[in-house]
Design a protein around this motif. Structure first.
Motif, mmCIF file in Angstrom:
data_model
loop_
_atom_site.group_PDB
_atom_site.id
_atom_site.type_symbol
_atom_site.label_atom_id
_atom_site.label_comp_id
_atom_site.label_asym_id
_atom_site.label_seq_id
_atom_site.Cartn_x
_atom_site.Cartn_y
_atom_site.Cartn_z
ATOM 1 N N VAL A 194 0.843 -1.196 0.000
ATOM 2 C CA VAL A 194 0.000 0.000 0.000
ATOM 3 C C VAL A 194 0.874 1.240 0.000
ATOM 4 O O VAL A 194 2.058 1.195 0.328
ATOM 5 C CB VAL A 194 -0.935 0.031 1.236
ATOM 6 N N VAL A 195 0.275 2.375 -0.390
ATOM 7 C CA VAL A 195 0.905 3.683 -0.248
ATOM 8 C C VAL A 195 0.069 4.483 0.739
ATOM 9 O O VAL A 195 -1.124 4.242 0.911
ATOM 10 C CB VAL A 195 1.027 4.423 -1.600
ATOM 11 N N LEU A 196 0.704 5.446 1.393
ATOM 12 C CA LEU A 196 0.064 6.208 2.462
ATOM 13 C C LEU A 196 -0.151 7.638 1.995
ATOM 14 O O LEU A 196 0.759 8.265 1.441
ATOM 15 C CB LEU A 196 0.954 6.183 3.710
ATOM 16 N N TYR A 197 -1.352 8.183 2.189
ATOM 17 C CA TYR A 197 -1.668 9.563 1.810
ATOM 18 C C TYR A 197 -1.466 10.469 3.014
ATOM 19 O O TYR A 197 -2.050 10.268 4.070
ATOM 20 C CB TYR A 197 -3.116 9.659 1.327
ATOM 21 N N ASN A 198 -0.608 11.476 2.850
ATOM 22 C CA ASN A 198 -0.318 12.418 3.929
ATOM 23 C C ASN A 198 -1.108 13.691 3.669
ATOM 24 O O ASN A 198 -0.712 14.539 2.880
ATOM 25 C CB ASN A 198 1.188 12.713 3.978
ATOM 26 N N SER A 199 -2.244 13.853 4.336
ATOM 27 C CA SER A 199 -3.113 15.009 4.100
ATOM 28 C C SER A 199 -2.610 16.265 4.793
ATOM 29 O O SER A 199 -3.081 17.355 4.508
ATOM 30 C CB SER A 199 -4.527 14.699 4.578
ATOM 31 N N ARG A 200 -1.659 16.143 5.689
ATOM 32 C CA ARG A 200 -1.186 17.302 6.447
ATOM 33 C C ARG A 200 0.084 17.916 5.884
ATOM 34 O O ARG A 200 0.646 18.825 6.474
ATOM 35 C CB ARG A 200 -0.944 16.906 7.898
ATOM 36 N N LEU A 201 0.535 17.422 4.737
ATOM 37 C CA LEU A 201 1.765 17.925 4.151
ATOM 38 C C LEU A 201 1.521 19.297 3.545
ATOM 39 O O LEU A 201 0.857 19.427 2.534
ATOM 40 C CB LEU A 201 2.267 16.957 3.078
ATOM 41 N N LYS A 202 2.042 20.341 4.188
ATOM 42 C CA LYS A 202 1.825 21.694 3.702
ATOM 43 C C LYS A 202 3.131 22.481 3.635
ATOM 44 O O LYS A 202 3.123 23.694 3.541
ATOM 45 C CB LYS A 202 0.836 22.423 4.600
ATOM 46 N N LEU A 203 4.262 21.787 3.686
ATOM 47 C CA LEU A 203 5.537 22.489 3.651
ATOM 48 C C LEU A 203 5.833 23.032 2.264
ATOM 49 O O LEU A 203 6.308 24.149 2.113
ATOM 50 C CB LEU A 203 6.669 21.541 4.080
ATOM 51 N N LEU A 204 5.555 22.256 1.245
ATOM 52 C CA LEU A 204 5.792 22.673 -0.133
ATOM 53 C C LEU A 204 4.462 22.750 -0.860
ATOM 54 O O LEU A 204 3.520 22.044 -0.511
ATOM 55 C CB LEU A 204 6.702 21.655 -0.833
ATOM 56 N N PRO A 205 4.395 23.586 -1.883
ATOM 57 C CA PRO A 205 3.147 23.644 -2.650
ATOM 58 C C PRO A 205 2.821 22.291 -3.264
ATOM 59 O O PRO A 205 3.693 21.458 -3.487
ATOM 60 C CB PRO A 205 3.446 24.677 -3.733
ATOM 61 N N ARG A 206 1.563 22.109 -3.549
ATOM 62 C CA ARG A 206 1.073 20.818 -4.038
ATOM 63 C C ARG A 206 1.742 20.391 -5.335
ATOM 64 O O ARG A 206 1.962 19.216 -5.566
ATOM 65 C CB ARG A 206 -0.430 20.902 -4.208
ATOM 66 N N LYS A 207 2.085 21.339 -6.188
ATOM 67 C CA LYS A 207 2.686 20.989 -7.464
ATOM 68 C C LYS A 207 4.057 20.340 -7.277
ATOM 69 O O LYS A 207 4.460 19.498 -8.065
ATOM 70 C CB LYS A 207 2.873 22.233 -8.330
ATOM 71 N N LEU A 208 4.771 20.770 -6.264
ATOM 72 C CA LEU A 208 6.154 20.343 -6.120
ATOM 73 C C LEU A 208 6.333 19.096 -5.262
ATOM 74 O O LEU A 208 7.378 18.475 -5.293
ATOM 75 C CB LEU A 208 6.970 21.483 -5.502
ATOM 76 N N ARG A 209 5.333 18.727 -4.508
ATOM 77 C CA ARG A 209 5.506 17.628 -3.574
ATOM 78 C C ARG A 209 4.332 16.661 -3.674
ATOM 79 O O ARG A 209 3.190 17.074 -3.653
ATOM 80 C CB ARG A 209 5.580 18.192 -2.156
ATOM 81 N N SER A 210 4.633 15.397 -3.771
ATOM 82 C CA SER A 210 3.580 14.396 -3.796
ATOM 83 C C SER A 210 3.141 14.102 -2.368
ATOM 84 O O SER A 210 3.960 13.984 -1.468
ATOM 85 C CB SER A 210 4.084 13.110 -4.437
ATOM 86 N N ARG A 211 1.859 13.973 -2.161
ATOM 87 C CA ARG A 211 1.344 13.670 -0.836
ATOM 88 C C ARG A 211 1.275 12.174 -0.584
ATOM 89 O O ARG A 211 0.899 11.753 0.490
ATOM 90 C CB ARG A 211 -0.033 14.294 -0.665
ATOM 91 N N TRP A 212 1.585 11.379 -1.585
ATOM 92 C CA TRP A 212 1.571 9.925 -1.433
ATOM 93 C C TRP A 212 2.947 9.466 -1.003
ATOM 94 O O TRP A 212 3.947 9.813 -1.616
ATOM 95 C CB TRP A 212 1.172 9.257 -2.742
ATOM 96 N N ASP A 213 2.994 8.690 0.049
ATOM 97 C CA ASP A 213 4.255 8.196 0.587
ATOM 98 C C ASP A 213 4.173 6.681 0.642
ATOM 99 O O ASP A 213 3.151 6.099 0.979
ATOM 100 C CB ASP A 213 4.470 8.770 1.998
ATOM 101 N N GLY A 214 5.242 6.034 0.338
ATOM 102 C CA GLY A 214 5.155 4.579 0.426
ATOM 103 C C GLY A 214 6.343 3.961 -0.256
ATOM 104 O O GLY A 214 7.233 4.645 -0.665
#
Length: 119
Positions: A54-74
């Protein structure tokens, strides 16, 4: 007398307006509840089993703009599944192996020729 009659009339209008507003709030609440119920019937809950990747969705990731950072971790492996949707994960380290037999030489081409030295 005319002023008192106008005051009573105005109070009745305000009370009627308040009743209409409360009725509109009730209808909006009922509409939202019905819409949510229909929406929830179409949602499929994921069923995880031990050993699934599985991959994990990090909904609290707000350090970088959405375009530059994927919120999916795994990538994670499901270690244990408990009731009420609790899932224990184990981190999976990816290993990228290169086969020395398949390595090829790479030719490098420069877009510009190097400057010539004149003597």
């Amino acid at each position: 007398m005319g002023l008192q009659k106008v005051g009573v009339e105005r109070k009745l209008q305000l009370e009627e307006l308040e009743c209409l507003r409360l009725e509109a709030y009730d209808k909006a609440r009922i509409y939202k509840e019905r819409t949510k119920a229909v929406h929830d019937t179409h949602i499929k809950r994921p069923e995880f089993r031990v050993g699934n990747l599985v991959v994990l969705y990090n909904s609290r990731l707000k350090l970088l703009p959405r375009k530059l950072r994927s919120r999916w971790d795994g990538l994670y492996i499901v270690d244990k599944v408990e009731p009420y949707g609790v899932v224990h994960l184990r981190h999976l380290k990816l290993y990228h192996h290169t086969n020395p037999k398949s390595d090829k030489e790479v030719d490098i081409f420069f877009l510009k020729d190097p400057p010539k030295v004149c003597n």
